[in-house]
Design an enzyme around this catalytic site. Structure first.
Site, mmCIF file in Angstrom:
data_model
loop_
_atom_site.group_PDB
_atom_site.id
_atom_site.type_symbol
_atom_site.label_atom_id
_atom_site.label_comp_id
_atom_site.label_asym_id
_atom_site.label_seq_id
_atom_site.Cartn_x
_atom_site.Cartn_y
_atom_site.Cartn_z
ATOM 1 N N GLY A 3 4.585 0.827 1.736
ATOM 2 C CA GLY A 3 3.129 0.709 1.595
ATOM 3 C C GLY A 3 2.493 0.042 2.794
ATOM 4 O O GLY A 3 3.188 -0.384 3.734
ATOM 5 N N ALA A 22 -3.302 -0.733 -4.898
ATOM 6 C CA ALA A 22 -3.474 -0.265 -3.517
ATOM 7 C C ALA A 22 -4.663 -0.965 -2.869
ATOM 8 O O ALA A 22 -5.607 -1.363 -3.546
ATOM 9 C CB ALA A 22 -3.722 1.239 -3.525
ATOM 10 N N HIS A 32 -6.716 0.219 0.452
ATOM 11 C CA HIS A 32 -6.834 1.104 1.611
ATOM 12 C C HIS A 32 -7.976 0.612 2.498
ATOM 13 O O HIS A 32 -9.126 0.575 2.082
ATOM 14 C CB HIS A 32 -7.057 2.545 1.152
ATOM 15 C CG HIS A 32 -5.838 3.125 0.494
ATOM 16 N ND1 HIS A 32 -5.790 4.347 -0.106
ATOM 17 C CD2 HIS A 32 -4.589 2.619 0.359
ATOM 18 C CE1 HIS A 32 -4.573 4.574 -0.577
ATOM 19 N NE2 HIS A 32 -3.837 3.523 -0.314
ATOM 20 N N GLN A 89 0.559 3.268 -2.011
ATOM 21 C CA GLN A 89 1.852 2.584 -1.829
ATOM 22 C C GLN A 89 2.717 3.402 -0.850
ATOM 23 O O GLN A 89 2.162 4.121 -0.039
ATOM 24 C CB GLN A 89 2.586 2.369 -3.157
ATOM 25 C CG GLN A 89 1.942 1.337 -4.070
ATOM 26 C CD GLN A 89 0.797 1.881 -4.896
ATOM 27 O OE1 GLN A 89 0.906 2.926 -5.501
ATOM 28 N NE2 GLN A 89 -0.313 1.178 -4.921
ATOM 29 N N LYS A 145 -0.242 1.495 14.228
ATOM 30 C CA LYS A 145 -0.083 0.142 14.785
ATOM 31 C C LYS A 145 0.840 0.096 16.004
ATOM 32 O O LYS A 145 1.556 -0.896 16.203
ATOM 33 C CB LYS A 145 0.393 -0.824 13.698
ATOM 34 C CG LYS A 145 -0.703 -1.073 12.646
ATOM 35 C CD LYS A 145 -0.422 -2.311 11.842
ATOM 36 C CE LYS A 145 -1.680 -2.890 11.227
ATOM 37 N NZ LYS A 145 -1.466 -4.069 10.446
HETATM 38 P P1 IMP Z 1 2.794 -3.377 -8.708
HETATM 39 O O1 IMP Z 1 2.738 -1.911 -8.482
HETATM 40 O O2 IMP Z 1 1.473 -4.046 -8.476
HETATM 41 O O3 IMP Z 1 3.392 -3.775 -10.008
HETATM 42 O O4 IMP Z 1 3.776 -3.997 -7.600
HETATM 43 C C1 IMP Z 1 5.137 -3.612 -7.508
HETATM 44 C C2 IMP Z 1 5.640 -3.788 -6.087
HETATM 45 O O5 IMP Z 1 4.956 -2.862 -5.234
HETATM 46 C C3 IMP Z 1 5.372 -5.165 -5.480
HETATM 47 O O6 IMP Z 1 6.407 -5.478 -4.582
HETATM 48 C C4 IMP Z 1 4.077 -4.972 -4.725
HETATM 49 O O7 IMP Z 1 3.918 -5.899 -3.677
HETATM 50 C C5 IMP Z 1 4.259 -3.569 -4.216
HETATM 51 N N1 IMP Z 1 2.998 -2.870 -4.018
HETATM 52 C C6 IMP Z 1 2.184 -2.347 -4.963
HETATM 53 N N2 IMP Z 1 1.127 -1.762 -4.401
HETATM 54 C C7 IMP Z 1 1.271 -1.901 -3.079
HETATM 55 C C8 IMP Z 1 0.502 -1.467 -1.953
HETATM 56 O O8 IMP Z 1 -0.529 -0.814 -2.073
HETATM 57 N N3 IMP Z 1 0.996 -1.817 -0.733
HETATM 58 C C9 IMP Z 1 2.160 -2.493 -0.576
HETATM 59 N N4 IMP Z 1 2.905 -2.911 -1.578
HETATM 60 C C10 IMP Z 1 2.470 -2.608 -2.828
#
Ligand code: IMP
Length: 423
Positions: free
Chosen positions: A12, A39, A41, A224, A331
């Site tokens: 992500g 997310a 963005h 993600q 980046k």
């Molecule tokens: P959740 O989806 O919020 O439950 O998070 C589960 C895992 O995915 C965690 O390690 C979060 O930090 C990661 N994660 C969720 N959404 C993102 C995103 O948009 N970018 C980066 N990591 C994400």
């Protein structure tokens, strides 16, 4: 007319929002296919930075329709905040923002359950963004969820109550001592639902089918990254949806044979936010430099991101799983000033050298093997033509293209729309 997909190839935060915004002029419809307000963005133009969580990243363009697909989970409270931000810029979103009736709702109790579940895990916690993503998808697959289309039915509040009551019992089960004021949270939720209901809800799979018949161009926007995919990511340190290409089919109702290009977005190095394995993670000055120069803080939670060298083993895996046809490297500017760059091209795993991602990439199992390359010192942020790129960066790009057997068609050299080099 074919559909193109755009998705992240790492953990992500690759910069999908920026690229969707850059590409939107070529599309009639931008459609988000999975994830929710976990997310963040980020888009930057005219000196202003915008962060979107659920709304597709094409919303700032005049013409494109922005569709929130059935695979997305929507928190009305966060959605309303996103709309409030668009209002500030006098953006007429009502005519170009559509929501699938089959998208699921995140309830206030889903968020509390997420927090209770994480708290109960102690050291094994996933590092969730705590936006209620896991519990909402659990209710979806458990066939208990409430969908956007239900908001048009007269009995939806009774169904809401029944589900929220069940959640409260589950929260008690965790005994996590999390304090919350459900009445206050529900007031906020119901107010936000009222705002949500002023938008257009559609049978999005049929809408997309007709759009394809009419020759409209569609870009499916992922959230993600591939290594957070529920099936193919670093389970259990993943999110709860299919972030990979197949997720666009189920998350929008688009047939696999209608997909043409798959745009894979990756950073010139690697980052991860939250817990879980990360073989090329750096704990030294190089990692700190990446974090500082790259402003590596989560757009949703503000948490610092872990940084490390590019992991080609993991990237190759993501290219394969998604069928990536075009790569976009983000980046590149952040790597300016490193004398030597390292790229992980293999792992030492159980005494052997391997070049594929094994089942278990815990740090105790895997040691990265690096190829070193010469860095460049030029500031890339003002460049806008491939002919300006330093020789060493071209060598870095050529090496990756050869290894990944896929062309890199965009090199991003800064957060602004204009800092985008097309090759
Ligand atoms: P959740 O989806 O919020 O439950 O998070 C589960 C895992 O995915 C965690 O390690 C979060 O930090 C990661 N994660 C969720 N959404 C993102 C995103 O948009 N970018 C980066 N990591 C994400």
């Amino acid at each position: 007319m074919a559909v193109n997909l755009l998705l992240g190839l790492q953990w992500g935060d690759e910069g999908k929002g920026k690229i969707v915004d850059v590409l939107t002029k070529d599309y009639n419809i931008i459609a988000r296919f999975q994830g929710g307000p976990n997310a963040g963005h980020t888009l930057e133009f005219d000196g202003i930075k915008h962060v979107l969580h659920t709304i597709p990243s094409g919303i700032f363009h005049d013409k494109a329709i922005n569709l929130v697909g059935n695979g997305v989970v929507i928190d009305p409270v966060i959605f309303k905040k996103e709309l409030d931000n668009l209002d500030k810029f006098n953006l007429d979103y009502k005519s170009k923002l559509l929501i699938s009736r089959k998208a699921h709702l995140i309830l206030p109790t889903h968020r509390i359950l997420d927090a209770a579940s994480e708290a109960s895990k102690g050291k094994a916690k996933i590092g969730s963004t705590l936006k209620g993503i896991g519990p909402t998808y659990m209710d979806k697959t458990g066939r208990n969820g409430i969908r956007i289309g239900d908001l048009e039915l007269s009995d939806w509040k009774e169904r809401y109550r029944a589900l929220a009551n069940k959640h409260e019992a589950m929260i008690d089960f965790y005994d996590s001592k999390i304090e919350y004021d459900l009445v206050e949270l529900e007031n906020e939720f119901f107010e936000a639902v009222k705002v949500l209901k002023t938008l257009t809800f559609i049978d999005s799979e049929e809408y997309l089918h007709q759009a394809q018949k009419e020759g409209k161009t569609i870009l499916a926007e992922g959230a993600q990254g591939s290594l957070l995919d529920i099936d193919f990511g670093t389970y259990p340190f993943v999110t709860s949806s299919n972030t990979t290409a197949a997720g666009a089919c189920t998350g929008l109702g688009i047939a696999p044979n209608k997909i043409k290009d798959v745009f894979g977005i990756f950073k010139a190095y690697t980052t991860r936010v939250g817990s879980g394995p990360f073989p090329t993670e750096l704990f030294d000055e190089d990692g700190e430099t990446m974090a500082q120069v790259g402003h590596e803080f989560g757009a949703t939670t503000g948490r610092p991101r872990r940084c490390g060298w590019l992991d080609l083993v993991a990237l190759k895996y993501a290219v394969h799983v998604n069928g990536v046809t075009k790569l976009m490297m983000m980046k590149g500017d952040v790597l300016s000033g490193f004398n030597t760059l390292k790229i992980c091209t293999a792992y030492k795993y159980q005494g052997k050298t391997i070049t594929h991602l094994p089942y278990n990439i815990e740090p105790e199992n895997v040691t990265p093997i690096y190829t070193k390359m010469k860095g460049w010192s030029e500031d890339l942020t003002g460049m806008n033509d491939p002919s300006q790129l330093p020789k060493e960066l071209n060598e870095y790009i050529s090496f990756l293209e050869k290894e990944l057997e896929t062309p890199i068609t965009i090199v991003s050299v800064g957060p602004d729309r204009t800092q985008t080099i097309h090759r």
